[in-house]
Design a protein around this motif. Structure first.
Motif, PDB file in Angstrom:
ATOM      1  N   LEU A 253     -30.143  23.610   6.881  1.00 22.92           N
ATOM      2  CA  LEU A 253     -31.067  23.712   5.764  1.00 22.92           C
ATOM      3  C   LEU A 253     -32.461  23.944   6.325  1.00 22.92           C
ATOM      4  CD1 LEU A 253     -29.888  20.632   3.647  1.00 22.92           C
ATOM      5  CD2 LEU A 253     -29.583  23.039   2.999  1.00 22.92           C
ATOM      6  N   LYS A 254     -33.291  24.640   5.559  1.00 20.56           N
ATOM      7  CA  LYS A 254     -34.660  24.912   5.992  1.00 20.56           C
ATOM      8  C   LYS A 254     -35.617  24.686   4.826  1.00 20.56           C
ATOM      9  CE  LYS A 254     -37.712  28.744   7.256  1.00 20.56           C
ATOM     10  NZ  LYS A 254     -37.787  30.220   7.401  1.00 20.56           N
TER      11      LYS A 254
ATOM     12  N   SER B 136     -29.091  17.863  17.501  1.00 20.37           N
ATOM     13  CA  SER B 136     -28.296  17.553  16.307  1.00 20.37           C
ATOM     14  C   SER B 136     -26.876  18.073  16.465  1.00 20.37           C
ATOM     15  CB  SER B 136     -28.937  18.173  15.063  1.00 20.37           C
ATOM     16  OG  SER B 136     -30.250  17.690  14.860  1.00 20.37           O
ATOM     17  N   ARG B 137     -26.747  19.281  16.984  1.00 25.75           N
ATOM     18  CA  ARG B 137     -25.427  19.877  17.194  1.00 25.75           C
ATOM     19  C   ARG B 137     -24.590  19.035  18.164  1.00 25.75           C
ATOM     20  NH1 ARG B 137     -25.963  22.374  12.783  1.00 25.75           N
ATOM     21  NH2 ARG B 137     -27.117  24.339  12.761  1.00 25.75           N
ATOM     22  N   ILE B 138     -25.223  18.613  19.252  1.00 30.22           N
ATOM     23  CA  ILE B 138     -24.506  17.796  20.238  1.00 30.22           C
ATOM     24  C   ILE B 138     -24.051  16.482  19.604  1.00 30.22           C
ATOM     25  CG2 ILE B 138     -24.703  16.543  22.422  1.00 30.22           C
ATOM     26  CD1 ILE B 138     -26.771  18.676  23.297  1.00 30.22           C
ATOM     27  N   ALA B 139     -24.901  15.927  18.751  1.00 25.47           N
ATOM     28  CA  ALA B 139     -24.560  14.670  18.076  1.00 25.47           C
ATOM     29  C   ALA B 139     -23.551  14.874  16.958  1.00 25.47           C
ATOM     30  CB  ALA B 139     -25.827  14.025  17.518  1.00 25.47           C
ATOM     31  N   GLY B 140     -23.333  16.134  16.569  1.00 20.91           N
ATOM     32  CA  GLY B 140     -22.341  16.437  15.551  1.00 20.91           C
ATOM     33  C   GLY B 140     -22.792  16.191  14.132  1.00 20.91           C
ATOM     34  N   ILE B 141     -24.115  16.327  13.888  1.00 25.05           N
ATOM     35  CA  ILE B 141     -24.626  16.111  12.533  1.00 25.05           C
ATOM     36  C   ILE B 141     -25.431  17.330  12.071  1.00 25.05           C
ATOM     37  CG2 ILE B 141     -24.720  13.626  12.957  1.00 25.05           C
ATOM     38  CD1 ILE B 141     -27.785  13.841  12.969  1.00 25.05           C
ATOM     39  N   PRO B 142     -25.581  17.522  10.757  1.00 20.07           N
ATOM     40  CA  PRO B 142     -26.339  18.662  10.242  1.00 20.07           C
ATOM     41  C   PRO B 142     -27.817  18.599  10.645  1.00 20.07           C
ATOM     42  CG  PRO B 142     -24.938  17.745   8.532  1.00 20.07           C
ATOM     43  CD  PRO B 142     -24.921  16.770   9.669  1.00 20.07           C
TER      44      PRO B 142
END
Length: 210
Positions: free
Chosen positions: A195-196, A173-179
């Motif tokens: 979020l968890k 997700s981080r690499i894709a740039g999304i939460p």
């Protein structure tokens, strides 16, 4: 974080647990091929979320890469027969939650599974009307960040969130740039999330009321 316009869900460990069915498909195939090998639930659960290439490297180190792929293809064919028969265990609140969320967001499923498995899950669980699209690792053998971007481009998504259950999901997700939305009831652990949620109804309530 901006309010999402779409939610992209991981499958295994996020929407359902089909590890017993997956393990059975491996063991049936090993037996049919005369391979003196078995895999149990605990072993396979530790590999949930991995890309197929990594799974077969760890599971069958004694075979050459081409042979691993050949066996893996046969396992996946066996799985296509077994999933409709055996299914899996849906996590509490998933069906009702997806129905409610689909009224407000575009919903997608993106998994590191073989081609065709997500469609079988959708058909088995009866959620087709709630899911806009799906994409599996087995379609193009690319990592999740790449496939997230494919969905973003195809559907012109402005602010998608990825929902998963492992540290790897968070990294992609981080690499894709999304939460990244982490669900703690699945197969993995991580402290890196935006979020968890500890159960699917809590996730549903949060996003429905956002």
């Amino acid at each position: 974080m901006q309010k999402p316009d779409s939610l992209i869900f991981d499958m295994d460990g996020t929407l359902w647990d089909a590890v017993d069915t997956y393990a059975h498909s491996w063991n049936v195939m090993f037996e049919e091929l005369g391979i003196d090998k078995t895999i149990n639930r605990e072993q396979l659960a530790g590999m949930v979320g991995w890309e197929g290439k990594k799974v077969i490297e760890v599971m069958m180190p004694e075979f050459e890469p081409e042979k691993r792929l050949e066996i893996y293809a046969q396992v996946n064919e066996k799985r296509k027969i077994l999933i409709p028969q055996m299914g899996g265990i849906l996590y509490d609140g998933v069906i009702e939650g997806l129905e409610a969320l689909a009224e407000k967001y575009q919903l997608f499923i993106l998994s590191n599974c073989a081609k065709g498995v997500i469609r079988q899950f959708i058909d088995w669980s009866g959620i087709d009307q709630h899911i806009t699209d799906e994409i599996a690792y087995g379609i193009n053998y690319m990592p999740k960040n790449h496939n997230i971007k494919l969905l973003v481009d195809k559907y012109d998504l402005k602010n998608p969130y990825y929902v998963g259950d492992t540290a790897g999901d968070g990294e992609q997700s981080r690499i894709a740039g999304i939460p990244y939305v982490f669900v703690s009831y699945g197969f993995g652990e991580t402290d890196d999330y935006d979020l968890k949620f500890d159960d699917f109804p809590s996730l549903t309530n949060y996003f429905v009321n956002l």
